[in-house]
Enzyme design. Structure first.
Site: not given
Length: 208
Positions: A48, A52, A54, A58, A160, A172
């Site tokens: 992260h 990056h 996800d 995660h 999320h 992100e």
């Protein structure tokens, strides 16, 4: 040649990470010298760190790792939308001015200048209903120029969980300081880390 915008922050010793996460570390396993023709480094870092993607793993036990996620969402037409200084959460009303003909990828700029050299707690995140609103309009990937789509103190990770339920991909820690609102081609492929919860990306935009 079409113009490129590099929207990835620099990644090095001292790059900010979420408090408690593994920082970037590098050591030289081999150095050029007598009997050694190459430099070879060893890296330790959170997936992260820096820009990056996800993976569902995660935020959901047993969900796919990032290396098992299809790549198509990370490559193709996207729209950059400015939501600078909107407060703690990006709401649907902040995006409506750019909602006509949305492509499948939407990147949101919230910072006047992304804090690439320090950690900040009070970054802007997505309201869960905003991700629902985008998914309803055919968006498949969302990106933001902060550390998370959820606020830093969140333990429920409501945004999320919308990503999980609506099968959205996410980027992100982007840097959109020099990118005007408008449409581009996004190229931000994650590594094929078949056991990892996330992957660093070298995220770029290319003019259409």
């Amino acid at each position: 040649m079409k113009r490129l915008w590099d929207i990835s922050p620099p990644l090095h010793t001292g790059s900010p990470v979420f408090p408690g996460d593994t920082p970037y570390r590098q050591r030289w396993a081999a150095s050029i010298g007598p009997g050694c023709p190459v430099n070879v480094s060893e890296l330790t870092l959170s997936p992260h760190a820096g820009a990056h993607a996800d993976g569902p793993l995660h935020y959901a036990a047993g969900a796919p790792a990032i290396g098992n996620v299809a790549l198509d969402a990370f490559l193709g037409p996207c729209r950059v939308v400015h939501c600078i200084d909107v407060g703690p959460l990006v709401l649907p009303e902040h995006l409506r001015h750019a909602a006509d003909g949305l492509p499948p990828r939407v990147l949101v700029r919230t910072c006047r200048q992304a804090p690439v050299d320090r950690w900040v707690d009070d970054f802007t995140a997505f309201a869960p209903q905003t991700l629902e609103w985008l998914a309803d309009r055919g968006v498949r990937l969302v990106g933001i120029d902060t550390a998370s789509v959820d606020p830093a103190p969140s333990k429920t990770l409501d945004a999320h969980q919308v990503l999980l339920r609506r099968d959205l991909r996410v980027l992100e820690n982007l840097v959109l300081d020099d990118v005007e609102e408008g449409d581009y081609e996004l190229i931000a492929l994650p590594l094929k880390l078949v056991q990892a919860d996330a992957s660093p990306v070298r995220a770029v935009l290319r003019e259409l």
